[in-house]
Design a protein around this motif. Structure first.
Motif, PDB file in Angstrom:
ATOM      1  N   GLU A  99      -1.578  17.683  14.795  1.00 23.95           N
ATOM      2  CA  GLU A  99      -2.504  18.653  14.232  1.00 23.95           C
ATOM      3  C   GLU A  99      -2.722  18.461  12.738  1.00 23.95           C
ATOM      4  OE1 GLU A  99      -1.024  19.938  18.033  1.00 23.95           O
ATOM      5  OE2 GLU A  99       0.080  19.439  16.182  1.00 23.95           O
ATOM      6  N   LYS A 100      -1.763  17.788  12.082  1.00 14.61           N
ATOM      7  CA  LYS A 100      -1.874  17.564  10.641  1.00 14.61           C
ATOM      8  C   LYS A 100      -2.678  16.319  10.299  1.00 14.61           C
ATOM      9  CE  LYS A 100       2.220  20.065   9.048  1.00 14.61           C
ATOM     10  NZ  LYS A 100       3.433  19.972   8.175  1.00 14.61           N
ATOM     11  N   ILE A 101      -2.951  15.494  11.311  1.00 13.78           N
ATOM     12  CA  ILE A 101      -3.723  14.274  11.084  1.00 13.78           C
ATOM     13  C   ILE A 101      -4.874  14.268  12.077  1.00 13.78           C
ATOM     14  CG2 ILE A 101      -3.706  11.753  11.114  1.00 13.78           C
ATOM     15  CD1 ILE A 101      -0.832  11.798  10.262  1.00 13.78           C
ATOM     16  N   LYS A 102      -6.034  14.650  11.620  1.00 14.31           N
ATOM     17  CA  LYS A 102      -7.187  14.738  12.514  1.00 14.31           C
ATOM     18  C   LYS A 102      -7.656  13.354  12.958  1.00 14.31           C
ATOM     19  CE  LYS A 102      -7.269  19.182  12.206  1.00 14.31           C
ATOM     20  NZ  LYS A 102      -6.778  19.993  13.361  1.00 14.31           N
ATOM     21  N   ASN A 103      -7.555  12.371  12.063  1.00 14.24           N
ATOM     22  CA  ASN A 103      -8.004  11.029  12.385  1.00 14.24           C
ATOM     23  C   ASN A 103      -6.975  10.012  11.890  1.00 14.24           C
ATOM     24  OD1 ASN A 103      -9.300   8.648  12.921  1.00 14.24           O
ATOM     25  ND2 ASN A 103     -10.997   8.978  11.487  1.00 14.24           N
ATOM     26  N   PRO A 104      -6.120   9.487  12.771  1.00 15.91           N
ATOM     27  CA  PRO A 104      -5.103   8.528  12.335  1.00 15.91           C
ATOM     28  C   PRO A 104      -5.697   7.202  11.873  1.00 15.91           C
ATOM     29  CG  PRO A 104      -5.202   8.610  14.718  1.00 15.91           C
ATOM     30  CD  PRO A 104      -6.080   9.726  14.217  1.00 15.91           C
ATOM     31  N   ASN A 105      -6.975   6.998  12.137  1.00 17.74           N
ATOM     32  CA  ASN A 105      -7.639   5.771  11.708  1.00 17.74           C
ATOM     33  C   ASN A 105      -8.272   5.919  10.329  1.00 17.74           C
ATOM     34  OD1 ASN A 105      -7.206   4.505  14.379  1.00 17.74           O
ATOM     35  ND2 ASN A 105      -8.622   6.109  15.044  1.00 17.74           N
ATOM     36  N   ASN A 106      -7.850   6.961   9.592  1.00 22.28           N
ATOM     37  CA  ASN A 106      -8.362   7.177   8.236  1.00 22.28           C
ATOM     38  C   ASN A 106      -7.329   7.904   7.390  1.00 22.28           C
ATOM     39  OD1 ASN A 106     -10.194   7.161   6.074  1.00 22.28           O
ATOM     40  ND2 ASN A 106     -11.107   9.108   6.686  1.00 22.28           N
ATOM     41  N   VAL A 107      -6.146   7.308   7.290  1.00 31.55           N
ATOM     42  CA  VAL A 107      -5.096   7.820   6.407  1.00 31.55           C
ATOM     43  C   VAL A 107      -4.586   6.671   5.548  1.00 31.55           C
ATOM     44  CG1 VAL A 107      -4.357   9.752   7.865  1.00 31.55           C
ATOM     45  CG2 VAL A 107      -3.347   7.487   8.212  1.00 31.55           C
ATOM     46  N   VAL A 108      -3.880   7.019   4.493  1.00 29.31           N
ATOM     47  CA  VAL A 108      -3.386   6.027   3.533  1.00 29.31           C
ATOM     48  C   VAL A 108      -1.877   5.851   3.701  1.00 29.31           C
ATOM     49  CG1 VAL A 108      -3.108   5.467   1.084  1.00 29.31           C
ATOM     50  CG2 VAL A 108      -5.223   6.569   1.897  1.00 29.31           C
ATOM     51  N   ILE A 109      -1.426   4.607   3.765  1.00 27.45           N
ATOM     52  CA  ILE A 109       0.008   4.306   3.797  1.00 27.45           C
ATOM     53  C   ILE A 109       0.346   3.413   2.608  1.00 27.45           C
ATOM     54  CG2 ILE A 109       0.250   4.593   6.285  1.00 27.45           C
ATOM     55  CD1 ILE A 109       0.076   1.574   6.616  1.00 27.45           C
ATOM     56  N   TRP A 110       1.521   3.632   2.026  1.00 23.97           N
ATOM     57  CA  TRP A 110       1.913   2.823   0.870  1.00 23.97           C
ATOM     58  C   TRP A 110       3.427   2.681   0.775  1.00 23.97           C
ATOM     59  CZ3 TRP A 110       5.060   5.516  -2.415  1.00 23.97           C
ATOM     60  CH2 TRP A 110       4.914   6.915  -2.482  1.00 23.97           C
ATOM     61  N   ILE A 111       3.847   1.644   0.051  1.00 27.61           N
ATOM     62  CA  ILE A 111       5.262   1.427  -0.230  1.00 27.61           C
ATOM     63  C   ILE A 111       5.413   0.918  -1.651  1.00 27.61           C
ATOM     64  CG2 ILE A 111       5.179  -0.893   0.781  1.00 27.61           C
ATOM     65  CD1 ILE A 111       8.123  -0.504   1.614  1.00 27.61           C
ATOM     66  N   LYS A 112       6.442   1.429  -2.327  1.00 29.43           N
ATOM     67  CA  LYS A 112       6.796   0.969  -3.658  1.00 29.43           C
ATOM     68  C   LYS A 112       8.247   0.497  -3.659  1.00 29.43           C
ATOM     69  CE  LYS A 112       3.734   4.205  -6.127  1.00 29.43           C
ATOM     70  NZ  LYS A 112       3.668   5.242  -7.184  1.00 29.43           N
ATOM     71  N   VAL A 113       8.506  -0.549  -4.428  1.00 32.55           N
ATOM     72  CA  VAL A 113       9.864  -1.053  -4.604  1.00 32.55           C
ATOM     73  C   VAL A 113      10.179  -1.019  -6.090  1.00 32.55           C
ATOM     74  CG1 VAL A 113      11.433  -2.983  -4.276  1.00 32.55           C
ATOM     75  CG2 VAL A 113       9.675  -2.506  -2.555  1.00 32.55           C
ATOM     76  N   ASN A 114      11.216  -0.268  -6.446  1.00 31.63           N
ATOM     77  CA  ASN A 114      11.586  -0.068  -7.849  1.00 31.63           C
ATOM     78  C   ASN A 114      10.393   0.435  -8.667  1.00 31.63           C
ATOM     79  OD1 ASN A 114      14.202  -1.070  -7.251  1.00 31.63           O
ATOM     80  ND2 ASN A 114      13.467  -3.171  -7.517  1.00 31.63           N
ATOM     81  N   GLY A 115       9.594   1.295  -8.057  1.00 31.92           N
ATOM     82  CA  GLY A 115       8.455   1.911  -8.729  1.00 31.92           C
ATOM     83  C   GLY A 115       7.196   1.067  -8.764  1.00 31.92           C
ATOM     84  N   GLU A 116       7.248  -0.151  -8.234  1.00 25.57           N
ATOM     85  CA  GLU A 116       6.099  -1.056  -8.254  1.00 25.57           C
ATOM     86  C   GLU A 116       5.358  -0.988  -6.923  1.00 25.57           C
ATOM     87  OE1 GLU A 116       5.188  -5.891  -8.300  1.00 25.57           O
ATOM     88  OE2 GLU A 116       7.246  -5.134  -8.331  1.00 25.57           O
ATOM     89  N   ASP A 117       4.041  -0.818  -6.970  1.00 28.33           N
ATOM     90  CA  ASP A 117       3.230  -0.829  -5.755  1.00 28.33           C
ATOM     91  C   ASP A 117       3.343  -2.179  -5.063  1.00 28.33           C
ATOM     92  OD1 ASP A 117       2.007   1.712  -5.450  1.00 28.33           O
ATOM     93  OD2 ASP A 117       0.661   1.262  -7.114  1.00 28.33           O
ATOM     94  N   ARG A 118       3.659  -2.164  -3.777  1.00 28.60           N
ATOM     95  CA  ARG A 118       3.749  -3.396  -2.987  1.00 28.60           C
ATOM     96  C   ARG A 118       2.670  -3.455  -1.913  1.00 28.60           C
ATOM     97  NH1 ARG A 118       8.774  -6.016  -2.732  1.00 28.60           N
ATOM     98  NH2 ARG A 118       9.608  -6.231  -4.858  1.00 28.60           N
ATOM     99  N   GLN A 119       2.502  -2.377  -1.181  1.00 32.16           N
ATOM    100  CA  GLN A 119       1.478  -2.312  -0.139  1.00 32.16           C
ATOM    101  C   GLN A 119       0.805  -0.940  -0.208  1.00 32.16           C
ATOM    102  OE1 GLN A 119       4.357  -3.510   3.163  1.00 32.16           O
ATOM    103  NE2 GLN A 119       2.466  -4.454   3.900  1.00 32.16           N
TER     104      GLN A 119
END
Length: 232
Positions: free
Chosen positions: A132-152
């Motif tokens: 219910e919290k994600i109306k469209n799973p094909n339009n959300v943002v995912i990210w990962i940081k390592v030691n504060g640096e954007d990786r993906q």
């Protein structure tokens, strides 16, 4: 809501991990494009809850792969594409950790590479997010940081095969059960190295920037257990 789905980390039976589902990632690894979704399985013993430590086996070069996870809410097989949502309970944010040098070694010999994906702690996983919290799973943002640096960082709209198609395809091959997790593939940047002492943070967000789920933890060299030695 199924208690099994809500507690999928403890009660789920399998992790289905989709490979090569972002064009940029395919190009990054120099791989061939796929004609249909393909996947491998990870054991549920690889789950690592928020705040945990990723353990790096001796001799292993470990890479992160951030992914949206789809939690199955009821058992189904041969699920029609237009019925996919009836079988989904919610979502989670996962990291498909990969022992890259081991994977490359066994792939070159045409051997299975489950080991490279299946070590304990090799699937850091966020809390459960109800659908219910994600109306469209094909339009959300995912990210990962390592030691504060954007990786993906990417929007799931860039997936080659969307969530309805993944549910349809996977269920046409094997029965999906309550609590199963489908990891939907990783975007460009998956060749990012994780080393002893690294601090990792991740996020699943709406396109407006609302944070829906996160995983934070660190990494450390594993003491004992399996050790990989490059052989000829």
């Amino acid at each position: 809501m199924s208690s099994i789905a809500e507690n999928f980390i403890k009660d789920g039976k399998k992790i289905i991990a989709i490979g090569r589902n972002y064009e940029a990632h395919i190009k990054e690894l120099g791989s061939a494009s796929n004609d249909e979704p393909w996947f491998f399985l990870k054991p549920t013993t690889s789950y690592l809850r928020n705040g945990g430590t990723i353990l790096i086996p001796k001799g292993v070069t470990t890479h992160h792969e951030i992914e949206l996870g789809v939690v199955i809410g009821k058992e189904g097989k041969d699920i029609p594409r237009d019925k996919w949502e009836e079988y989904v309970a919610g979502y989670a944010l996962g990291i498909d950790m990969t022992a890259r040098n081991f994977q490359q070694y066994v792939k070159a010999k045409s051997l299975p590479w489950t080991t490279s994906k299946g070590f304990d702690t090799f699937c850091p996983i966020s809390e459960f997010v109800p659908k219910e919290k994600i109306k469209n799973p094909n339009n959300v943002v995912i990210w990962i940081k390592v030691n504060g640096e954007d990786r993906q960082r990417t929007n799931t709209s860039e997936m080659i095969y969307d969530v309805p198609e993944l549910v349809r395809h996977c269920s046409s091959i094997m029965t999906l059960q309550e609590g199963d997790l489908i990891l939907t593939g990783t975007p460009v940047g998956a060749v990012g190295l994780i080393c002893h002492g690294d601090k990792i943070s991740t996020g699943l967000e709406t396109t407006e920037g609302e944070l829906l789920a996160t995983w934070e933890g660190d990494a450390a060299n594993r003491v004992g257990g399996y050790a990989f030695t490059q052989k000829s």
